[in-house]
Scaffold this motif. Structure first.
Motif, PDB file in Angstrom:
ATOM      1  N   LYS A 112     -11.789   3.687  12.560  1.00 45.17           N
ATOM      2  CA  LYS A 112     -12.450   2.681  12.131  1.00 45.17           C
ATOM      3  C   LYS A 112     -12.096   1.185  12.480  1.00 45.17           C
ATOM      4  CE  LYS A 112     -14.098   4.886   7.929  1.00 45.17           C
ATOM      5  NZ  LYS A 112     -14.344   4.688   6.388  1.00 45.17           N
ATOM      6  N   GLN A 113     -10.503   1.080  12.530  1.00 46.21           N
ATOM      7  CA  GLN A 113      -9.813   0.052  13.220  1.00 46.21           C
ATOM      8  C   GLN A 113     -10.213  -0.422  14.525  1.00 46.21           C
ATOM      9  OE1 GLN A 113      -8.253   2.538  11.438  1.00 46.21           O
ATOM     10  NE2 GLN A 113      -8.181   1.546   9.608  1.00 46.21           N
ATOM     11  N   ALA A 114     -10.426   0.771  15.471  1.00 44.39           N
ATOM     12  CA  ALA A 114     -10.990   0.649  16.809  1.00 44.39           C
ATOM     13  C   ALA A 114     -12.272   0.014  16.878  1.00 44.39           C
ATOM     14  CB  ALA A 114     -10.691   1.804  17.588  1.00 44.39           C
ATOM     15  N   VAL A 115     -13.162   0.493  16.026  1.00 42.43           N
ATOM     16  CA  VAL A 115     -14.432  -0.120  16.034  1.00 42.43           C
ATOM     17  C   VAL A 115     -14.383  -1.708  15.811  1.00 42.43           C
ATOM     18  CG1 VAL A 115     -16.596  -0.232  14.678  1.00 42.43           C
ATOM     19  CG2 VAL A 115     -15.666   2.090  15.275  1.00 42.43           C
ATOM     20  N   HIS A 116     -13.624  -1.897  14.673  1.00 43.50           N
ATOM     21  CA  HIS A 116     -13.523  -3.465  14.459  1.00 43.50           C
ATOM     22  C   HIS A 116     -13.045  -4.117  15.669  1.00 43.50           C
ATOM     23  CE1 HIS A 116     -14.655  -3.900  10.095  1.00 43.50           C
ATOM     24  NE2 HIS A 116     -14.214  -2.317  10.307  1.00 43.50           N
ATOM     25  N   ALA A 117     -11.848  -3.761  16.156  1.00 42.35           N
ATOM     26  CA  ALA A 117     -11.098  -4.316  17.238  1.00 42.35           C
ATOM     27  C   ALA A 117     -12.309  -4.471  18.585  1.00 42.35           C
ATOM     28  CB  ALA A 117      -9.976  -3.505  17.819  1.00 42.35           C
ATOM     29  N   PHE A 118     -13.027  -3.380  18.814  1.00 42.91           N
ATOM     30  CA  PHE A 118     -14.173  -3.436  19.899  1.00 42.91           C
ATOM     31  C   PHE A 118     -15.087  -4.774  19.557  1.00 42.91           C
ATOM     32  CE2 PHE A 118     -18.244  -2.179  21.283  1.00 42.91           C
ATOM     33  CZ  PHE A 118     -17.988  -1.862  22.508  1.00 42.91           C
ATOM     34  N   HIS A 119     -15.470  -4.634  18.358  1.00 41.66           N
ATOM     35  CA  HIS A 119     -16.557  -5.634  18.026  1.00 41.66           C
ATOM     36  C   HIS A 119     -15.890  -7.123  17.803  1.00 41.66           C
ATOM     37  CE1 HIS A 119     -19.362  -7.691  14.995  1.00 41.66           C
ATOM     38  NE2 HIS A 119     -20.111  -6.959  15.694  1.00 41.66           N
ATOM     39  N   GLU A 120     -14.821  -7.127  17.659  1.00 40.92           N
ATOM     40  CA  GLU A 120     -13.978  -8.652  17.640  1.00 40.92           C
ATOM     41  C   GLU A 120     -13.875  -9.015  19.167  1.00 40.92           C
ATOM     42  OE1 GLU A 120     -10.602  -8.186  15.069  1.00 40.92           O
ATOM     43  OE2 GLU A 120     -11.874  -7.724  13.325  1.00 40.92           O
ATOM     44  N   ALA A 121     -13.369  -8.069  19.821  1.00 36.82           N
ATOM     45  CA  ALA A 121     -13.018  -8.386  21.253  1.00 36.82           C
ATOM     46  C   ALA A 121     -14.328  -8.989  22.145  1.00 36.82           C
ATOM     47  CB  ALA A 121     -12.481  -7.272  21.850  1.00 36.82           C
ATOM     48  N   ALA A 122     -15.274  -8.026  21.579  1.00 33.60           N
ATOM     49  CA  ALA A 122     -16.610  -7.950  22.448  1.00 33.60           C
ATOM     50  C   ALA A 122     -17.020  -9.727  22.024  1.00 33.60           C
ATOM     51  CB  ALA A 122     -17.699  -7.237  22.137  1.00 33.60           C
ATOM     52  N   LEU A 123     -17.127  -9.973  20.828  1.00 28.42           N
ATOM     53  CA  LEU A 123     -17.669 -11.356  20.256  1.00 28.42           C
ATOM     54  C   LEU A 123     -16.766 -12.459  20.847  1.00 28.42           C
ATOM     55  CD1 LEU A 123     -18.755 -10.737  16.673  1.00 28.42           C
ATOM     56  CD2 LEU A 123     -20.086 -10.436  18.585  1.00 28.42           C
ATOM     57  N   ALA A 124     -15.438 -12.283  20.711  1.00 27.67           N
ATOM     58  CA  ALA A 124     -14.584 -13.278  21.366  1.00 27.67           C
ATOM     59  C   ALA A 124     -14.794 -13.417  22.837  1.00 27.67           C
ATOM     60  CB  ALA A 124     -13.098 -12.900  21.106  1.00 27.67           C
ATOM     61  N   ALA A 125     -15.425 -12.355  23.533  1.00 28.09           N
ATOM     62  CA  ALA A 125     -15.358 -12.463  24.999  1.00 28.09           C
ATOM     63  C   ALA A 125     -17.128 -12.929  25.353  1.00 28.09           C
ATOM     64  CB  ALA A 125     -15.191 -11.075  25.721  1.00 28.09           C
ATOM     65  N   GLY A 126     -17.783 -13.251  24.229  1.00 24.65           N
ATOM     66  CA  GLY A 126     -18.957 -13.911  24.456  1.00 24.65           C
ATOM     67  C   GLY A 126     -20.184 -12.829  24.089  1.00 24.65           C
ATOM     68  N   ALA A 127     -20.005 -11.684  23.549  1.00 27.57           N
ATOM     69  CA  ALA A 127     -21.182 -10.707  23.462  1.00 27.57           C
ATOM     70  C   ALA A 127     -21.690 -11.391  22.273  1.00 27.57           C
ATOM     71  CB  ALA A 127     -20.514  -9.581  22.972  1.00 27.57           C
ATOM     72  N   THR A 128     -23.019 -10.943  21.834  1.00 25.06           N
ATOM     73  CA  THR A 128     -24.018 -10.976  20.843  1.00 25.06           C
ATOM     74  C   THR A 128     -24.016 -10.078  19.823  1.00 25.06           C
ATOM     75  OG1 THR A 128     -25.328 -12.489  22.196  1.00 25.06           O
ATOM     76  CG2 THR A 128     -26.399 -11.783  20.257  1.00 25.06           C
ATOM     77  N   ASN A 129     -23.716 -10.374  18.559  1.00 22.64           N
ATOM     78  CA  ASN A 129     -23.648  -9.267  17.524  1.00 22.64           C
ATOM     79  C   ASN A 129     -24.869  -8.630  17.474  1.00 22.64           C
ATOM     80  OD1 ASN A 129     -22.958  -7.746  15.437  1.00 22.64           O
ATOM     81  ND2 ASN A 129     -23.291  -9.265  13.977  1.00 22.64           N
ATOM     82  N   ASP A 130     -25.168  -7.304  17.373  1.00 23.82           N
ATOM     83  CA  ASP A 130     -26.193  -6.581  17.007  1.00 23.82           C
ATOM     84  C   ASP A 130     -26.164  -5.567  15.840  1.00 23.82           C
ATOM     85  OD1 ASP A 130     -28.898  -6.740  17.953  1.00 23.82           O
ATOM     86  OD2 ASP A 130     -28.651  -4.756  18.992  1.00 23.82           O
ATOM     87  N   GLY A 131     -25.147  -5.713  15.228  1.00 28.78           N
ATOM     88  CA  GLY A 131     -24.709  -4.991  14.239  1.00 28.78           C
ATOM     89  C   GLY A 131     -23.435  -4.733  13.956  1.00 28.78           C
ATOM     90  N   ALA A 132     -23.027  -5.371  12.857  1.00 27.18           N
ATOM     91  CA  ALA A 132     -21.598  -5.470  12.365  1.00 27.18           C
ATOM     92  C   ALA A 132     -21.065  -4.124  12.177  1.00 27.18           C
ATOM     93  CB  ALA A 132     -21.305  -6.351  11.203  1.00 27.18           C
ATOM     94  N   PRO A 133     -19.809  -4.015  12.169  1.00 29.57           N
ATOM     95  CA  PRO A 133     -18.999  -2.606  11.953  1.00 29.57           C
ATOM     96  C   PRO A 133     -19.288  -2.069  10.566  1.00 29.57           C
ATOM     97  CG  PRO A 133     -17.407  -4.169  12.971  1.00 29.57           C
ATOM     98  CD  PRO A 133     -18.684  -4.837  12.801  1.00 29.57           C
ATOM     99  N   GLY A 134     -19.466  -0.889  10.379  1.00 34.09           N
ATOM    100  CA  GLY A 134     -19.651  -0.422   8.975  1.00 34.09           C
ATOM    101  C   GLY A 134     -20.249   0.919   9.002  1.00 34.09           C
ATOM    102  N   PRO A 135     -20.454   1.650   7.923  1.00 38.44           N
ATOM    103  CA  PRO A 135     -21.133   2.992   8.059  1.00 38.44           C
ATOM    104  C   PRO A 135     -22.676   2.844   7.925  1.00 38.44           C
ATOM    105  CG  PRO A 135     -20.401   2.373   5.724  1.00 38.44           C
ATOM    106  CD  PRO A 135     -20.081   1.161   6.637  1.00 38.44           C
ATOM    107  N   ARG A 136     -23.156   3.655   8.598  1.00 36.21           N
ATOM    108  CA  ARG A 136     -24.940   3.772   8.782  1.00 36.21           C
ATOM    109  C   ARG A 136     -24.965   5.273   8.348  1.00 36.21           C
ATOM    110  NH1 ARG A 136     -22.830   0.149  12.259  1.00 36.21           N
ATOM    111  NH2 ARG A 136     -24.187  -1.844  12.265  1.00 36.21           N
ATOM    112  N   PRO A 137     -25.212   5.411   7.124  1.00 38.66           N
ATOM    113  CA  PRO A 137     -25.423   6.910   6.642  1.00 38.66           C
ATOM    114  C   PRO A 137     -26.706   7.764   7.064  1.00 38.66           C
ATOM    115  CG  PRO A 137     -24.772   5.441   4.760  1.00 38.66           C
ATOM    116  CD  PRO A 137     -25.222   4.715   5.927  1.00 38.66           C
ATOM    117  N   LEU A 138     -27.692   6.881   7.636  1.00 42.67           N
ATOM    118  CA  LEU A 138     -28.909   7.409   8.219  1.00 42.67           C
ATOM    119  C   LEU A 138     -28.690   8.186   9.545  1.00 42.67           C
ATOM    120  CD1 LEU A 138     -30.661   5.286  10.742  1.00 42.67           C
ATOM    121  CD2 LEU A 138     -29.936   4.016   8.625  1.00 42.67           C
TER     122      LEU A 138
END
Length: 139
Positions: A80-106
């Motif tokens: 889970k920490q790697a998911v957060h690191a990926f998301h944070e690094a992507a946003l810091a590098a200019g990506a646009t958020n399209d779904g924050a880290p978290g569970p998606r039971p569906l």
């Protein structure tokens, strides 16, 4: 390809209209998942662990790259920490958020992931499957 390789695909490629910027972006976000460059050419770079599985390149026909509607690329995170690191690094590098880290039971109880759009607008995902929770892979 080795028989013990869990991948079902040889590789995928995405196009970019700003090669240097895209490669700098993917160098940064792939490192958060433990992946790096495995092959390089003047207008193409391949990322993976052992094999060239994810290519970033300028279109071979010389036309502008564009984004596929309904297409996205999911990368395996090992925690889970790697998911957060990926998301944070992507946003810091200019990506646009399209779904924050978290569970998606569906997608299945073990799923934990995030989505961003890269600098060219390609939708990318990092997900961790917590196999200790049981359940199946699906999404």
């Amino acid at each position: 390809m080795s028989d013990n390789n869990p991948s079902i695909l040889s590789h995928v490629s995405i196009g970019t209209n700003d090669f240097a910027r895209a490669v700098a972006f993917y160098d940064r976000v792939m490192a958060t998942l433990g992946y790096g460059r495995v092959l390089e050419f003047p207008h193409a770079v391949a990322y993976g662990k052992q094999f060239p599985e994810f290519w970033v390149q300028t279109p071979l026909d010389g036309s502008r790259a564009n984004v596929g509607n309904g297409t996205h690329f999911g990368f395996i995170a090992h925690s889970k920490q790697a998911v957060h690191a990926f998301h944070e690094a992507a946003l810091a590098a200019g990506a646009t958020n399209d779904g924050a880290p978290g569970p998606r039971p569906l997608y299945g109880e073990p799923y934990y992931g995030c989505f961003v759009k890269d600098l060219d607008g390609h939708k990318i995902e990092a997900s961790f499957w917590d196999t200790s929770m049981g359940g199946s892979h699906g999404a």
